[in-house]
Scaffold this motif. Structure first.
Motif, mmCIF file in Angstrom:
data_model
loop_
_atom_site.group_PDB
_atom_site.id
_atom_site.type_symbol
_atom_site.label_atom_id
_atom_site.label_comp_id
_atom_site.label_asym_id
_atom_site.label_seq_id
_atom_site.Cartn_x
_atom_site.Cartn_y
_atom_site.Cartn_z
ATOM 1 N N TRP A 208 44.717 57.326 23.027
ATOM 2 C CA TRP A 208 44.223 58.475 23.798
ATOM 3 C C TRP A 208 45.173 58.699 24.974
ATOM 4 N N ALA A 209 45.299 59.970 25.379
ATOM 5 C CA ALA A 209 46.120 60.307 26.544
ATOM 6 C C ALA A 209 45.633 61.629 27.106
ATOM 7 N N TRP A 210 46.023 61.913 28.351
ATOM 8 C CA TRP A 210 45.761 63.232 28.924
ATOM 9 C C TRP A 210 46.930 63.625 29.817
ATOM 10 N N ILE B 160 51.265 62.923 33.664
ATOM 11 C CA ILE B 160 51.286 62.432 32.283
ATOM 12 C C ILE B 160 50.729 61.017 32.309
ATOM 13 N N SER B 161 49.683 60.771 31.595
ATOM 14 C CA SER B 161 49.065 59.445 31.598
ATOM 15 C C SER B 161 49.792 58.502 30.642
ATOM 16 N N GLU B 162 49.471 57.239 30.756
ATOM 17 C CA GLU B 162 49.916 56.256 29.775
ATOM 18 C C GLU B 162 49.044 56.376 28.525
ATOM 19 N N LEU B 163 49.539 55.840 27.421
ATOM 20 C CA LEU B 163 48.742 55.818 26.193
ATOM 21 C C LEU B 163 47.716 54.702 26.268
ATOM 22 N N VAL B 164 46.499 55.011 25.863
ATOM 23 C CA VAL B 164 45.422 54.022 25.825
ATOM 24 C C VAL B 164 45.077 53.778 24.354
ATOM 25 N N PHE B 165 45.416 52.609 23.840
ATOM 26 C CA PHE B 165 45.133 52.278 22.444
ATOM 27 C C PHE B 165 43.701 51.764 22.309
#
Length: 372
Positions: A226-228, A234-239
């Motif tokens: 997930w990202a936003w 720009i956020s980091e990717l959240v797995f």
């Protein structure tokens, strides 16, 4: 003294009474079942024969055998392909042909009737009603190998209505500064150690790009994150991990893994933030809705099947996963993170500033996709 009680005389059981001959038992059951059926039919009583069988303790198959005798034959699948379930009249290759014709969007094809379209696609084995039903079910067609696209009239009306409402709320680009576009990405690692973005149903290759089509096996390793993004952000990717193969976000995962650790702190630091998300149940269910209301998280859902109206869709589609050839799960995740790091704030800012123009374009074209 009370008279002594005596036991009633016991009937002597004959062998016939203890166990009837199977043929005689079937004959009696047939008589009873037929009598009930005749009574109901004569008095025009609505009933199901399966209920009659059940009342007399007879299975459905046995009941039909009793009624029809030797004429009854159980329908068994023949050797070879299982005939259960009628095969689709319109195959994937047929759909690809229809997409190719509609995606071209020239004057000649725009004036085609449904019967003409059916004949042009070579689908002489189906009625044009069937073709029309499949087209309406698609909602929109967009090729991954080119920019051609087509939107059905009904979906176009939904897109127009959404754009009309949204542009009345945020008519200028600076109205979008505090909107953050969120979404999930799904990746597959094939047996050949090739990473591919798994696109949502409805987005597929057209006939001209069949050679570029690569099907992922069912046992492929999948990664979900997930990202936003937003203006200067720009956020980091959240797995995250889920039980479903399509990576559908559950309400509990969305609250515990996304909203609490990432969205809520940002909203508390800047209360003007607005979260844009899709309308999946994990995002809009009662539990997540209650959590967002209780914690002051403002949000809205973008119109379904409209990647051109959500910036996060543009950012995710720009992933170049070939920079780090993955060999295992660790290097695959590293490749995904490296690809995401190439998305720049300047590029995202330009996308945010283009939102009013995107909405106007959708209204002017009758709800068509941008770039179609």
């Amino acid at each position: 003294m009370p008279p002594e009680r005596t036991q009633p005389p016991q009937r002597s059981k004959t062998p016939a009474a203890e166990e009837l001959d199977p043929k005689e038992s079937d004959r009696l059951a047939r008589i009873k079942i037929q009598a009930v059926i005749d009574f109901n039919d004569r008095h025009k009583i609505t009933y199901f024969k399966s209920d009659v069988f059940k009342f007399f303790g007879v299975s459905r198959r046995k009941g039909w055998e009793l009624l029809h005798g030797d004429k009854y034959e159980e329908k068994k699948p023949k050797a070879g392909r299982d005939p259960r379930g009628r095969p689709p009249k319109v195959t994937r290759d047929d759909i690809a042909k229809l997409e190719d014709i509609l995606a071209n969007g020239d004057i000649q094809t725009s004036e085609l009737s449904w019967s003409d379209l059916t004949e042009l696609a070579g689908l002489t084995h189906v009625h044009w009603h069937t073709v029309r039903s499949h087209i309406h079910d698609m909602d929109y067609l967009k090729c991954l190998g080119c920019e051609r696209a087509w939107v059905s009239k009904e979906h176009g009306r939904r897109r127009e209505e959404w754009c009309r409402i949204t542009i009345s709320i945020r008519p200028h680009w600076h109205d979008w500064v505090f909107v953050r576009f969120a979404g999930e990405m799904h990746f597959g690692l094939s047996a050949q150690n090739k990473l591919r973005i798994i696109h949502e149903p409805g987005t597929r290759h057209c006939a001209d790009h069949d050679m570029e089509r690569e099907t992922l096996e069912k046992d492929v390793k999948r990664f979900h994150c997930w990202a936003w993004v937003g203006y200067d952000f720009i956020s980091e990717l959240v797995f995250y991990e889920v039980d479903s193969r399509n990576g559908a976000m559950t309400q509990d995962i969305y609250i515990d893994k996304i909203l609490k650790p990432h969205v809520l702190p940002a909203v508390r630091a800047e209360p003007r933030l607005v979260l844009e998300e899709n309308g999946d149940l994990g995002h809009t269910g009662l539990k997540t809705t209650k959590f967002k209301q209780e914690n002051g998280i403002s949000c809205y859902s973008h119109v379904a099947k409209s990647p051109d109206l959500s910036i996060i869709e543009n950012a995710m589609s720009e992933q170049n996963l070939n920079r780090i050839p993955p060999s295992d799960d660790e290097t695959a995740i590293a490749a995904i993170r490296t690809s995401w790091a190439l998305v720049t704030k300047e590029w995202v800012n330009n996308l945010v500033m283009s939102m009013p123009d995107r909405l106007h374009h959708c209204l002017l074209t009758g709800g068509q996709l941008i770039g179609s």
